[in-house]
Design a protein around this motif. Structure first.
Motif, PDB file in Angstrom:
ATOM      1  N   GLU A  31      26.186   4.737   0.316  1.00  0.00           N
ATOM      2  CA  GLU A  31      26.529   5.935   0.210  1.00  0.00           C
ATOM      3  C   GLU A  31      25.221   6.850  -0.764  1.00  0.00           C
ATOM      4  N   LEU A  32      25.391   6.883  -1.840  1.00  0.00           N
ATOM      5  CA  LEU A  32      24.149   6.849  -2.523  1.00  0.00           C
ATOM      6  C   LEU A  32      23.305   7.773  -2.101  1.00  0.00           C
ATOM      7  N   SER A  33      21.994   6.920  -1.117  1.00  0.00           N
ATOM      8  CA  SER A  33      21.644   7.088  -0.228  1.00  0.00           C
ATOM      9  C   SER A  33      21.383   8.000   0.923  1.00  0.00           C
ATOM     10  N   GLN A  34      22.959   8.506   1.349  1.00  0.00           N
ATOM     11  CA  GLN A  34      23.364   9.129   2.261  1.00  0.00           C
ATOM     12  C   GLN A  34      23.347  10.254   1.630  1.00  0.00           C
ATOM     13  N   LYS A  35      24.425  10.465   0.490  1.00  0.00           N
ATOM     14  CA  LYS A  35      24.469  11.691   0.012  1.00  0.00           C
ATOM     15  C   LYS A  35      23.231  11.967  -0.293  1.00  0.00           C
ATOM     16  N   GLU A  36      22.332  12.011  -1.107  1.00  0.00           N
ATOM     17  CA  GLU A  36      20.505  12.711  -0.927  1.00  0.00           C
ATOM     18  C   GLU A  36      19.767  13.184  -0.149  1.00  0.00           C
TER      19      GLU A  36
ATOM     20  N   TRP B 142      13.484  17.500  15.680  1.00  0.00           N
ATOM     21  CA  TRP B 142      14.903  17.492  15.007  1.00  0.00           C
ATOM     22  C   TRP B 142      15.433  16.316  15.738  1.00  0.00           C
ATOM     23  N   GLN B 143      15.974  15.632  16.290  1.00  0.00           N
ATOM     24  CA  GLN B 143      15.276  14.459  17.020  1.00  0.00           C
ATOM     25  C   GLN B 143      15.171  13.313  15.896  1.00  0.00           C
ATOM     26  N   MET B 144      13.923  13.451  15.322  1.00  0.00           N
ATOM     27  CA  MET B 144      13.541  12.076  13.963  1.00  0.00           C
ATOM     28  C   MET B 144      14.691  13.243  13.084  1.00  0.00           C
ATOM     29  N   LEU B 145      14.596  13.784  12.077  1.00  0.00           N
ATOM     30  CA  LEU B 145      15.944  14.215  11.645  1.00  0.00           C
ATOM     31  C   LEU B 145      17.167  14.103  11.841  1.00  0.00           C
ATOM     32  N   GLU B 146      17.917  13.962  13.361  1.00  0.00           N
ATOM     33  CA  GLU B 146      19.166  13.073  13.433  1.00  0.00           C
ATOM     34  C   GLU B 146      19.149  12.063  13.013  1.00  0.00           C
ATOM     35  N   SER B 147      17.598  11.390  13.691  1.00  0.00           N
ATOM     36  CA  SER B 147      17.491   9.793  13.422  1.00  0.00           C
ATOM     37  C   SER B 147      18.091   9.376  12.157  1.00  0.00           C
ATOM     38  N   THR B 148      17.300  10.070  11.672  1.00  0.00           N
ATOM     39  CA  THR B 148      17.747   9.514  10.087  1.00  0.00           C
ATOM     40  C   THR B 148      19.081   9.328   9.381  1.00  0.00           C
TER      41      THR B 148
ATOM     42  N   SER C 135      15.335   9.392   2.349  1.00  0.00           N
ATOM     43  CA  SER C 135      15.149  11.277   2.060  1.00  0.00           C
ATOM     44  C   SER C 135      12.960  10.911   2.168  1.00  0.00           C
ATOM     45  N   CYS C 136      12.571  10.287   2.268  1.00  0.00           N
ATOM     46  CA  CYS C 136      11.153  10.193   2.350  1.00  0.00           C
ATOM     47  C   CYS C 136      10.699  10.891   3.576  1.00  0.00           C
ATOM     48  N   ILE C 137      11.497  10.503   4.747  1.00  0.00           N
ATOM     49  CA  ILE C 137      11.384  11.043   5.701  1.00  0.00           C
ATOM     50  C   ILE C 137      11.746  12.221   6.097  1.00  0.00           C
ATOM     51  N   VAL C 138      12.697  12.862   5.122  1.00  0.00           N
ATOM     52  CA  VAL C 138      13.257  14.333   5.102  1.00  0.00           C
ATOM     53  C   VAL C 138      12.447  14.982   4.227  1.00  0.00           C
ATOM     54  N   SER C 139      11.882  15.127   3.562  1.00  0.00           N
ATOM     55  CA  SER C 139      11.302  15.344   2.661  1.00  0.00           C
ATOM     56  C   SER C 139       9.849  15.820   3.662  1.00  0.00           C
ATOM     57  N   TRP C 140       9.468  14.810   4.688  1.00  0.00           N
ATOM     58  CA  TRP C 140       8.260  14.957   5.114  1.00  0.00           C
ATOM     59  C   TRP C 140       8.539  16.157   6.072  1.00  0.00           C
ATOM     60  N   ILE C 141       9.588  15.852   6.456  1.00  0.00           N
ATOM     61  CA  ILE C 141      10.218  16.837   7.715  1.00  0.00           C
ATOM     62  C   ILE C 141      10.406  18.416   7.152  1.00  0.00           C
TER      63      ILE C 141
ATOM     64  N   VAL D  12       1.086  -1.718  -0.092  1.00  0.00           N
ATOM     65  CA  VAL D  12       0.273   0.050   0.087  1.00  0.00           C
ATOM     66  C   VAL D  12       0.874   1.346  -0.161  1.00  0.00           C
ATOM     67  N   MET D  13       2.468   1.133   0.092  1.00  0.00           N
ATOM     68  CA  MET D  13       3.379   2.773   0.017  1.00  0.00           C
ATOM     69  C   MET D  13       3.760   2.026  -1.405  1.00  0.00           C
ATOM     70  N   PRO D  14       3.571   2.008  -2.302  1.00  0.00           N
ATOM     71  CA  PRO D  14       4.139   2.165  -3.632  1.00  0.00           C
ATOM     72  C   PRO D  14       5.110   3.101  -4.682  1.00  0.00           C
ATOM     73  N   ASN D  15       5.004   4.193  -3.284  1.00  0.00           N
ATOM     74  CA  ASN D  15       5.676   5.547  -4.118  1.00  0.00           C
ATOM     75  C   ASN D  15       6.414   6.575  -3.007  1.00  0.00           C
ATOM     76  N   GLN D  16       6.591   7.596  -3.153  1.00  0.00           N
ATOM     77  CA  GLN D  16       7.446   8.190  -2.432  1.00  0.00           C
ATOM     78  C   GLN D  16       6.153   8.806  -1.598  1.00  0.00           C
ATOM     79  N   ASP D  17       5.014   9.622  -2.498  1.00  0.00           N
ATOM     80  CA  ASP D  17       4.213  10.528  -2.233  1.00  0.00           C
ATOM     81  C   ASP D  17       3.321   9.274  -0.921  1.00  0.00           C
ATOM     82  N   ALA D  18       3.157   8.149  -0.461  1.00  0.00           N
ATOM     83  CA  ALA D  18       2.542   7.056   0.198  1.00  0.00           C
ATOM     84  C   ALA D  18       3.211   7.032   1.170  1.00  0.00           C
ATOM     85  N   LYS D  19       4.407   6.957   1.373  1.00  0.00           N
ATOM     86  CA  LYS D  19       5.575   6.877   2.360  1.00  0.00           C
ATOM     87  C   LYS D  19       5.745   8.190   3.316  1.00  0.00           C
ATOM     88  N   VAL D  20       5.259   8.949   1.837  1.00  0.00           N
ATOM     89  CA  VAL D  20       5.066  10.541   3.581  1.00  0.00           C
ATOM     90  C   VAL D  20       3.892  10.552   3.992  1.00  0.00           C
ATOM     91  N   CYS D  21       2.653  10.368   2.864  1.00  0.00           N
ATOM     92  CA  CYS D  21       0.991   9.702   3.077  1.00  0.00           C
ATOM     93  C   CYS D  21       1.460   8.791   5.024  1.00  0.00           C
TER      94      CYS D  21
END
Length: 288
Positions: free
Chosen positions: A201-206, A132-138, A111-117, A70-79
């Motif tokens: 590493e690519l995900s981290q850079k993103e 900020w705790q959520m951002l730091e955890s990510t 990246s989805c979590i950062v976009s939502w924050i 039920v979470m096929p894309n980034q919009d669904a994950k942000v939702c």
């Protein structure tokens, strides 16, 4: 106990089919993901799992395949994050824990979590400590994942070297053939970890690029609106947000140093407001 049985899970999947693909209240029937189904699944799992943290972990693990469906894309994950945040709106500590669970179960990308924050929905909470705790955890999750894969890669390389040394001293043809197969398996394992490390590493850079980009966007928007309305620019909100950007750069300087060229080329360009560029200039002086 019945909740965790396969029969109940199959009944739950079947019960979702009649639901529309848009939102429950019909707000967005053109959604590219089944928002109504997502809302039902998330609310149900959270209500059953909110008895304790261990219940939450078990629920997410048992229904991981359904959540992915039920979470096929980034919009669904942000939702999903928005629904979860509303569910735990009076208990932000549990929301911070849920962020870690989503990451550890690989249900939602960093990246989805950062976009939502940094989304407009979270602006009223933007300077709250739990955000900020959520951002730091990510960010820490990305860094620790890369470090963990590097350790496993070094172990695999050491194992491969050992197998090659054993192969070189083999005399019996049968033993030599077996050791050759072991070397091949070790090489495949090294290749597997190399691929994992490249992806991590690519995900981290993103993630770092999105974080910095969103900081710049939100600070620039504040400056533009303040100047248009003839208001004081450097408010407490502005200074706190800018200091968070500075803190993020300094705290994770080991990782950020690797992206300095990209940051300077794509994000901290001469067109950026001087008050924001000042942060980057101070950071470059700090790591020099």
């Amino acid at each position: 106990k019945q909740w965790y049985q396969r029969r109940v899970r199959e009944m739950m999947v079947a019960s979702l089919d009649p639901l529309p693909d848009g939102s429950i209240d019909g707000r967005d029937m053109d959604s590219q993901f089944p928002e109504a189904k997502l809302e039902v699944v998330i609310q149900t799992i959270l209500r059953v799992g909110c008895k304790s943290i261990s219940h939450l972990s078990v629920s997410l693990n048992r229904f991981r395949d359904l959540l992915i469906k039920v979470m096929p894309n980034q919009d669904a994950k942000v939702c999903c994050l928005r629904i979860t945040f509303l569910f735990f709106e009076t208990n932000h500590q549990l929301m911070c824990i849920m962020i870690e669970k989503f990451l550890n179960f690989q249900l939602i990308e960093p990246s989805c979590i950062v976009s939502w924050i940094f989304s407009p929905d979270m602006l009223p909470h933007f300077n709250r400590l739990y955000l900020w705790q959520m951002l730091e955890s990510t960010i820490c999750y990305c860094i620790k994942r890369c470090d963990r894969i590097k350790v496993e890669l070094e172990k695999s390389k050491a194992k491969l070297k050992e197998k090659k040394d054993q192969e070189s001293v083999a005399v019996d043809p049968d033993i030599a053939e077996k050791r050759k197969a072991l070397v091949q398996a070790a090489e495949e394992e090294v290749g597997h970890y190399v691929k994992l490390l490249e992806d991590a590493e690519l995900s981290q850079k993103e993630v770092f690029l999105i974080v910095v980009q969103r900081f710049i966007m939100i600070l620039t928007d504040h400056i533009v609106r303040s100047e248009q309305e003839s208001r004081y620019t450097q408010t407490l909100w502005f200074r706190c947000t800018r200091d968070r950007l500075r803190q993020t750069l300094v705290k994770h300087r080991r990782e950020v140093k690797r992206y300095m060229v990209t940051l300077q080329t794509l994000l901290f360009t001469p067109e950026v407001e001087p008050k924001i560029l000042e942060c980057f200039s101070q950071f470059k002086g700090y790591i020099a």
